[in-house]
Design a protein around this motif. Structure first.
Motif, short mmCIF file in Angstrom:
data_model
loop_
_atom_site.label_atom_id
_atom_site.label_comp_id
_atom_site.label_asym_id
_atom_site.label_seq_id
_atom_site.Cartn_x
_atom_site.Cartn_y
_atom_site.Cartn_z
N ALA A 16 0.84 -1.21 0.00
CA ALA A 16 0.00 0.00 0.00
C ALA A 16 0.87 1.25 0.00
O ALA A 16 0.59 2.21 -0.73
N ILE A 17 1.93 1.25 0.78
CA ILE A 17 2.83 2.40 0.82
C ILE A 17 3.48 2.60 -0.55
O ILE A 17 3.57 3.72 -1.04
N PHE A 18 3.95 1.50 -1.18
CA PHE A 18 4.54 1.60 -2.50
C PHE A 18 3.54 2.19 -3.49
O PHE A 18 3.87 3.11 -4.24
N VAL A 19 2.35 1.66 -3.52
CA VAL A 19 1.34 2.10 -4.49
C VAL A 19 0.93 3.55 -4.24
O VAL A 19 0.92 4.36 -5.15
N GLY A 21 2.56 5.87 -2.58
CA GLY A 21 3.70 6.74 -2.86
C GLY A 21 3.94 6.93 -4.34
O GLY A 21 4.36 7.98 -4.79
N ASN A 22 3.64 5.91 -5.10
CA ASN A 22 3.85 5.96 -6.54
C ASN A 22 2.80 6.78 -7.27
O ASN A 22 3.10 7.54 -8.16
N PHE A 23 1.54 6.60 -6.89
CA PHE A 23 0.46 7.24 -7.64
C PHE A 23 0.13 8.65 -7.14
O PHE A 23 -0.35 9.45 -7.91
N ILE A 24 0.37 8.95 -5.89
CA ILE A 24 0.02 10.27 -5.39
C ILE A 24 1.03 11.31 -5.86
O ILE A 24 0.66 12.38 -6.30
N THR A 125 11.73 6.38 1.96
CA THR A 125 10.78 7.32 2.56
C THR A 125 9.67 7.61 1.55
O THR A 125 9.88 7.57 0.35
N VAL A 126 8.49 7.88 2.08
CA VAL A 126 7.35 8.31 1.28
C VAL A 126 6.85 9.60 1.92
O VAL A 126 6.53 9.62 3.11
N HIS A 127 6.85 10.67 1.14
CA HIS A 127 6.48 11.99 1.65
C HIS A 127 7.31 12.35 2.88
O HIS A 127 6.83 12.93 3.84
N GLY A 128 8.59 11.94 2.87
CA GLY A 128 9.50 12.24 3.96
C GLY A 128 9.35 11.34 5.18
O GLY A 128 10.07 11.49 6.16
N ILE A 134 8.19 2.85 10.60
CA ILE A 134 6.80 2.41 10.76
C ILE A 134 6.74 0.89 10.82
O ILE A 134 6.11 0.32 11.72
N LEU A 135 7.38 0.23 9.87
CA LEU A 135 7.30 -1.23 9.80
C LEU A 135 7.93 -1.90 11.03
O LEU A 135 7.36 -2.85 11.56
#
Length: 181
Positions: A16-19, A21-24, A125-128, A134-135
């Protein structure tokens, strides 16, 4: 059974984080912290496969192709097999990066392309937001070591980093993005 459920939930969160982060947006980043020094020897039968299906000698196309071949050869698991003893070996991100880098180097060397691939380790990182923090906070203590960092492939030419490619991202999302340095 509880362990498998936790691992499945964790992997779904990672996907979910990958997706997301990729699409947003393009704020999905990789920060290299080191290199992996041990390499993988690619059997001749696999060299033949990776060289046969090359459709472009562009290093970006080559690295994407090699990420695809890596995903065909490996199946993600924290419990690893000895590489290439089975048609599809179980492996974690470290061996995905090592195999993908070795495949890229087979193609680069065969076609005399001035580029090299190196398996590297770092943090995503996603959005910093550091996804490793988290994980490691949500998985059981005995699984934390699986999430403290991530391995990808660095593509270099003339000693300079061109980009990074992540075969695990391709495995889980089907995306073949390259990340600028």
């Amino acid at each position: 059974m509880k362990r498998k459920t936790i691992i499945l939930i964790t992997l779904l969160c990672l996907i979910a984080i990958f997706v997301i982060g990729n699409f947003i947006s393009h704020t999905f980043e990789f920060e290299k912290t080191g290199e992996r020094i041990n390499s993988v020897e690619i059997p001749d039968s696999i060299k033949t496969i990776v060289l046969k299906d090359i459709y472009s000698l562009n290093p970006t196309s080559i690295s994407r192709h090699c990420a695809k071949v890596t995903c065909d050869l490996l199946d993600f698991s924290f419990d690893q097999d000895v590489l290439f003893e089975k048609p599809v070996s179980k492996a974690h991100c470290g061996n995905y990066a090592k195999v993908c880098a070795a495949l890229c180097n087979v193609v680069f060397d065969y076609h005399n392309i001035d580029a090299e691939a190196i398996p590297v380790v770092g943090r995503v990182t996603v959005h910093g937001i550091d996804i490793h923090e988290i994980l490691t906070s949500i998985v059981p203590k005995e699984q934390e070591h699986n999430f403290i960092n991530h391995d990808v492939v660095e593509i270099r030419s003339k000693g300079e980093t061109l980009w990074f490619i992540d075969p695990i991202e391709r495995e889980f999302t089907g995306l073949e993005r390259v990340y600028s340095k």
